[in-house]
Enzyme design. Structure first.
Site, PDB file in Angstrom:
ATOM      1  N   ARG A  96      30.579  32.332  38.922  1.00 22.65           N
ATOM      2  CA  ARG A  96      31.369  32.915  39.798  1.00 22.65           C
ATOM      3  C   ARG A  96      32.173  33.977  39.506  1.00 22.65           C
ATOM      4  O   ARG A  96      32.354  35.090  40.061  1.00 22.65           O
ATOM      5  CB  ARG A  96      31.738  31.866  40.980  1.00 22.65           C
ATOM      6  CG  ARG A  96      30.627  31.025  41.599  1.00 22.65           C
ATOM      7  CD  ARG A  96      29.738  31.943  42.591  1.00 22.65           C
ATOM      8  NE  ARG A  96      28.653  31.133  42.844  1.00 22.65           N
ATOM      9  CZ  ARG A  96      27.525  31.385  42.538  1.00 22.65           C
ATOM     10  NH1 ARG A  96      27.036  31.977  41.887  1.00 22.65           N
ATOM     11  NH2 ARG A  96      26.406  30.406  43.143  1.00 22.65           N
ATOM     12  N   GLU A  99      30.099  36.589  38.063  1.00 22.49           N
ATOM     13  CA  GLU A  99      29.738  37.431  39.297  1.00 22.49           C
ATOM     14  C   GLU A  99      30.925  38.181  39.797  1.00 22.49           C
ATOM     15  O   GLU A  99      30.595  39.449  40.372  1.00 22.49           O
ATOM     16  CB  GLU A  99      29.136  36.484  40.252  1.00 22.49           C
ATOM     17  CG  GLU A  99      28.761  37.094  41.739  1.00 22.49           C
ATOM     18  CD  GLU A  99      28.140  36.015  42.591  1.00 22.49           C
ATOM     19  OE1 GLU A  99      26.935  36.199  43.314  1.00 22.49           O
ATOM     20  OE2 GLU A  99      28.963  35.246  42.645  1.00 22.49           O
ATOM     21  N   SER A 122      46.826  43.623  29.811  1.00 26.03           N
ATOM     22  CA  SER A 122      46.885  42.779  28.653  1.00 26.03           C
ATOM     23  C   SER A 122      46.657  41.244  29.250  1.00 26.03           C
ATOM     24  O   SER A 122      46.828  40.650  30.221  1.00 26.03           O
ATOM     25  CB  SER A 122      48.438  42.563  28.126  1.00 26.03           C
ATOM     26  OG  SER A 122      48.523  41.506  27.066  1.00 26.03           O
TER      27      SER A 122
END
Length: 156
Positions: A96, A99, A122
């Site tokens: 996920r 995704e 960073s």
């Protein structure tokens, strides 16, 4: 002296041992972080092989988990970072996040560059927080905060 690991399997094996000890002792990541004196996100990442722990934190974690002196020493080494093997992640939770980056990655890039200019966020000077909050529509929501220092690109 600071030492680095160049074989990720060493820290992966230590991570498996540490997680087994955590499970046997029925500890939470927060309890381990409290012993380390560091944030829960950083401590968890370190135990899972993504960061070195300071000497005192490594000793405290090793003691809490019942790990030996060699494990405490390994917890202090700079790891070869990266916890996702090549390819698309198969774990549903990790997928996920993959995704999310696939869908919103270019949006995040566009918004960061518009607000900050050319550079990066960073992952070294970085804070991560995960909170569980009530969803007004019922159930629960995860609020994940990624807080990284902006580093501008410098021409040379």
């Amino acid at each position: 002296m600071v030492h680095a690991q160049f074989d990720p399997t060493v820290r992966q094996a230590l991570a498996r041992t540490a997680v087994e000890a955590k499970t046997r002792k029925d500890l939470t990541w927060q309890q381990i972080a409290d012993a380390a004196g560091l944030s829960v996100a950083f401590t968890t990442a370190a135990i899972l092989g993504q960061h070195p722990l300071p000497e005192a934190s490594a000793a405290a974690v090793a003691e809490l988990l019942g790990l030996d002196d060699d494990a405490a020493m390994l917890l202090q080494t700079i790891p070869t970072r990266g916890s996702i093997p090549a390819g698309i992640p198969t774990d549903p939770t990790v997928y996920r996040f993959y995704e999310i980056v696939q869908v919103y990655g270019t949006t995040l890039k566009a918004l960061v560059h518009e607000q900050f200019g050319d550079g990066i966020i960073s992952a070294i000077n970085f804070k991560l927080d995960v909170q569980k909050v009530a969803d007004p529509e019922g159930g629960e929501r995860a609020v994940i905060t990624l807080d990284g220092k902006y580093l501008p690109t410098k021409p040379f």
